[in-house]
Every structure is written in C-alpha cells, then in structure tokens.
Scaffold this active site. Structure first.
Site, short mmCIF file in Angstrom:
data_model
loop_
_atom_site.label_atom_id
_atom_site.label_comp_id
_atom_site.label_asym_id
_atom_site.label_seq_id
_atom_site.Cartn_x
_atom_site.Cartn_y
_atom_site.Cartn_z
N SER A 212 0.86 -1.19 0.00
CA SER A 212 0.00 0.00 0.00
C SER A 212 0.89 1.22 0.00
CB SER A 212 -0.86 0.01 1.28
OG SER A 212 -1.46 1.27 1.48
N TYR B 177 -2.94 -1.06 10.45
CA TYR B 177 -2.82 -1.25 9.00
C TYR B 177 -1.47 -0.70 8.49
CZ TYR B 177 -4.17 -1.19 4.05
OH TYR B 177 -4.22 -1.40 2.69
C1 BGC Z 1 -6.29 1.40 1.93
C2 BGC Z 1 -7.46 2.23 1.44
C3 BGC Z 1 -7.02 3.66 1.19
C4 BGC Z 1 -5.75 3.73 0.36
C5 BGC Z 1 -5.21 5.15 0.23
C6 BGC Z 1 -5.15 1.55 0.96
O1 BGC Z 1 -4.09 0.73 1.32
O2 BGC Z 1 -6.70 0.04 2.07
O3 BGC Z 1 -8.52 2.20 2.39
O4 BGC Z 1 -8.04 4.37 0.51
O5 BGC Z 1 -4.76 2.90 0.93
O6 BGC Z 1 -5.16 5.81 1.45
#
Ligand code: BGC
Length: 286
Positions: free
Chosen positions: A171, A184
């Site tokens: 991410s 996260y």
């Molecule tokens: C998340 C999303 C988020 C995106 C940008 C991703 O890794 O799961 O919820 O919109 O990152 O912030």
C-alpha cells in the site's frame, strides 16, 4: 479491449487489459483474497495473461466461484480454495492441494488484506492482531511455502527465466503514516521490509520478490472514501492525477511484474497511486 470507466469532470478512459498478450502462458499462479476487490481483478488479469490460477478466499464462496468462471473464459484452468492465510495449517494445505492439482507454483500474489480501523486509544488487541495476522503474517506464511516449492523445483527455462515470483500487495501506507489506522500502516510497513529482506535472501536462487503499492483504488475496502461526491472531492486532494484508481490499474501491473518482461526487477516497491506518494500538499505550498 478493456473496461470503460467514467471519470468525474474528466473524459472517460478505457482500461487496457492483459488479454492480448499471453505473457504468463503455462505458469501456475495463486492469488490470496481473490474473491473481491483488487485480488479478484489480479486473479482475472493473471488468467487473461495465460496463467492457471488458484482463487483463494475466506468468506463468500459464491463470489470466488464467479471469479473462477470469469478466469476460465480465458481458456485457462482455475479453482477456488478456502483458507485463512493467517493460519499456518490452512496455508500448508492450500499449497499441498495446488501442487497436486497444478503440479507446482510459479507466481504467488500475496493480496489478502483487511482494515480494522480505530483511534489508537480505542484500538483493541484483537483489531491489532487481526490486521497483523492477515496482512503481515499471512504474507510471510504464503511466501515461505512458495519459496520452498520454487527452490525444490528450480528454473524451467521453457516456462520462465525465474524459479518463481512473489508479488506482495502492499500500500502507499508502507511509507505514508496513517492516523486512525496504526495497525494497517504497521502491517504494510512490515510488508515492505519483509519483502525486501526475502528478496535479498532468495535472489541467488533466481526468485524475484516485489511489492505493488496501490493508492486509493475503487474497491469495497474504502467505499466511504469515494462513494459520495464530497468524499470523492476530498480524496482527489490527495491524488495529483485526479482520478481514483481502478482495480484493473493494479491487475495489469501485477501480471506484467510476474512476467519475464520484468525479469531484472527484484526487491522493488512499485507505487501505483496516481501520485499519492508525491506529497500533494506541496504542489502549491511549502
Ligand atoms: C487502503 C485504502 C485507502 C488507500 C489510500 C489503501 O491501502 O486500504 O482504504 O483508501 O490505501 O489511502
């Protein structure tokens, strides 16, 4: 070829697909969390590029079967397999079945991931453990099993230059801190150095390990960020390219990264984010 996507205040675009070029012909792929969102589109793109695909899922078998049917339209094999990637025994059983049904594995896409958002002082240990368990431990368990099989089998030059490829779906939050989402962000920061450390360790065995780091992609995980006009406008302040990402934006890159066209890439985090990691706030300030 491809899907037409309507853009807010911009001309609509047609997303190209991997259909025409069978750059993964003869390869065997496993994609986790592939019954919805990014994983679903990745699994379909791998099939379009010529790979046989295992569609891993935890809940909603009906959705997984739909993905399997869609993949088979490309003339390749596919089946769905239920397993929670955070559970070692389930991961081992998934690989054992794949080696039985498909003979081996060439491409491991570590996609399964989830969010359990809360402010730090309200975050429960269970929310922390669930996110770390699936997003980080799950990627470790699948990478370990994949590497064991890649090393056992070695390179088959007629199939690929590499003995195997692992693609971690990370991410932008492997580098962008994210208030209210510490579990996260910690999991994705962990994925970054886990991926690079594995890449360094297994490169001499001709195994490539990379991450694709999506920004805001139109999927169920972040519906609240794009489903209303106000949310979308506010999201666009974070996206210099001024459109939300589509799952196909990720599927295409994963299929290419798994192919021999990307053979000299290992240990890389490839951001597919419309510029979200470019500090958009500085476009006019600083
Ligand atoms: C998340 C999303 C988020 C995106 C940008 C991703 O890794 O799961 O919820 O919109 O990152 O912030």
């Amino acid at each position: 070829m491809g899907k037409k996507v309507e853009q807010e205040n911009l001309p609509s675009v047609v997303m190209p697909s991997c259909e025409m070029r069978k750059i993964l012909a003869g390869q065997k792929a496993l994609a986790t969390g592939a019954n919805s969102g990014i994983g679903k589109t990745v699994a379909i793109a791998l099939g379009q590029a010529g790979a046989d695909v295992v569609v891993n899922y935890v809940t909603n078998p009906g959705q997984a079967e739909e993905v399997v049917a869609k993949i088979r339209e490309s003339g390749v094999k596919a089946y769905a397999h239920q397993a929670d990637v955070s559970q070692e025994d389930q991961v081992k059983a998934m690989f054992a079945r794949m080696c039985e049904e498909f003979g081996t594995i060439d491409i491991m896409v570590n996609n399964a991931g989830l969010q359990r958002d809360a402010k730090l002082e309200e975050m429960t240990l269970r929310q922390w453990d669930t996110v770390i368990g699936v997003n980080l431990t799950g990627q470790f368990l699948c990478a370990r099993e994949a590497v064991r099989e890649f090393k056992r089998r070695g390179v088959r030059p007629e199939i690929s230059c590499a003995a195997g490829k692992i693609i971690c779906i990370s991410s932008v939050h492997e580098v962008i801190p994210w208030a209210g989402h510490v579990n996260y962000a910690a999991s994705k920061g962990g994925v970054m150095l886990m991926m690079k450390s594995i890449a360094q360790e297994v490169a001499p065995h001709r195994i490539r390990v990379n991450s694709v780091c999506p920004g805001a992609i139109r999927t169920p995980i972040n519906t609240a960020a794009w489903s209303t006009a106000e949310a979308y406008a506010s999201l666009m302040q974070l996206v210099p390219y001024k459109r939300i990402g589509e799952p196909e934006d990720i599927g295409r890159v994963v299929a290419w990264l798994a192919s021999d066209e990307a053979d000299y890439i290992t240990g890389a985090s490839i951001f597919v984010d419309g510029g979200m990691t470019l500090y958009p706030g500085f476009a006019t300030g600083g």
